[in-house]
Scaffold this active site. Structure first.
Site, PDB file in Angstrom:
ATOM      1  N   CYS A  92      53.096  42.842  44.356  1.00 27.39           N
ATOM      2  CA  CYS A  92      52.563  44.196  44.258  1.00 27.39           C
ATOM      3  C   CYS A  92      53.527  45.116  43.513  1.00 27.39           C
ATOM      4  O   CYS A  92      53.106  46.010  42.776  1.00 27.39           O
ATOM      5  CB  CYS A  92      52.295  44.758  45.652  1.00 27.39           C
ATOM      6  N   SER A  93      54.814  44.900  43.719  1.00 28.87           N
ATOM      7  CA  SER A  93      55.834  45.786  43.145  1.00 28.87           C
ATOM      8  C   SER A  93      56.247  45.407  41.729  1.00 28.87           C
ATOM      9  O   SER A  93      56.662  46.266  40.954  1.00 28.87           O
ATOM     10  CB  SER A  93      57.083  45.793  44.036  1.00 28.87           C
TER      11      SER A  93
END
Length: 203
Positions: A92-93
Site C-alpha cells: 500500500c505504501s
C-alpha cells in the site's frame, strides 16, 4: 465470472481486470479465470456497479471527531475511490497509494474532482500516512475505523494473523453523480486492476 459464497468463505478465481457499467453485474461477478483460486474469510461482496454511495456510514478524516460520508464527499462529482488493507503496509505504501499521488494531475485532467483512499485504520494513522505520502491536497485519506464500509460492501478481509484484525479488501472504483460506474476488486495478495494507471483507462 462468478463469485462463490459459502457461509463466510469466499472462493475467488483470478479476478477480471475490471467490472464496468456495460457488463452484466451477475455475469461479470468477480472472476473470469479458473487459472487460480483464493480463499479468504469474508462475506460475499455486495457492492456492485450502479450502487449509490452510502450516506449513512460516517468515515473519519484527520481526527475521530471529523465525520465524512462518501455520498456527501463525492456529491454529484466525478471521482475515484480506492481501498487498501492497511496504512503503512508495504504494498500500500510503496505502490498502491503513491500511484494515485503520482498520477493525481493525469486523473484530474480526466474530469475527476475527488480522489479518496479508505482503509480500516484509525483517523490519526491515516492522517500520518497521508502526510508521509505527500498526499495533502491530492488524495483524501479516510478511516473506516469501525469497519462499517467494509461490512456494508462485503469486503472484509480477515488478516488477524498478520495485522491483528479484519481489514478492507483492495479495490478501486470510479464514481459519477453519486453512483459507482466501475468497480475493480483485487484477489488477496494481488495488486493490478485497482492501480492508478488502470483507473485512468476507465475515466
Amino acid at each position: 465470472g462468478v463469485y462463490y459464497p459459502f457461509g463466510n468463505m469466499l472462493r475467488v478465481a483470478t479476478l477480471a481486470r475490471h467490472i464496468t457499467s456495460t457488463q452484466n453485474p451477475v455475469a461479470a461477478g468477480v472472476a473470469v479465470s479458473t487459472a487460480r483460486q483464493f480463499s479468504l474469510s469474508a462475506s460475499a461482496m455486495s457492492v456492485k456497479v450502479g450502487d449509490a454511495l452510502p450516506d449513512d456510514i460516517k468515515l473519519d478524516e484527520g481526527t475521530p471527531a471529523k465525520k465524512v460520508s462518501l455520498a456527501e464527499l463525492f456529491g454529484k462529482k466525478k471521482g475515484v475511490l480506492f481501498g487498501v488493507p492497511g496504512a503503512f503496509t508495504p504494498g500500500c505504501s510503496m505502490t498502491h497509494a503513491p500511484g494515485y499521488v503520482e498520477h493525481h494531475d493525469a486523473i484530474k485532467a480526466k474530469g475527476v474532482e475527488v480522489i479518496a483512499c479508505v482503509a480500516v485504520n484509525d483517523a490519526f494513522v491515516m492522517d500520518a500516512w497521508g502526510k508521509s505520502l505527500q498526499a495533502d491536497g491530492k488524495v483524501r485519506m479516510l478511516a473506516d475505523a469501525r469497519c462499517e464500509l467494509a461490512k456494508r460492501w462485503g469486503l472484509e478481509l480477515d488478516t488477524k494473523g498478520a495485522l491483528g484484525n479484519v481489514r478492507l479488501m483492495r479495490f478501486s472504483a470510479v464514481v459519477d453523480d453519486g453512483k459507482i460506474t466501475h468497480f475493480n476488486l483485487e484477489p488477496p495478495g494481488k495488486m493490478q486492476c485497482s492501480l492508478a494507471p488502470e483507473i485512468l483507462g476507465q475515466l
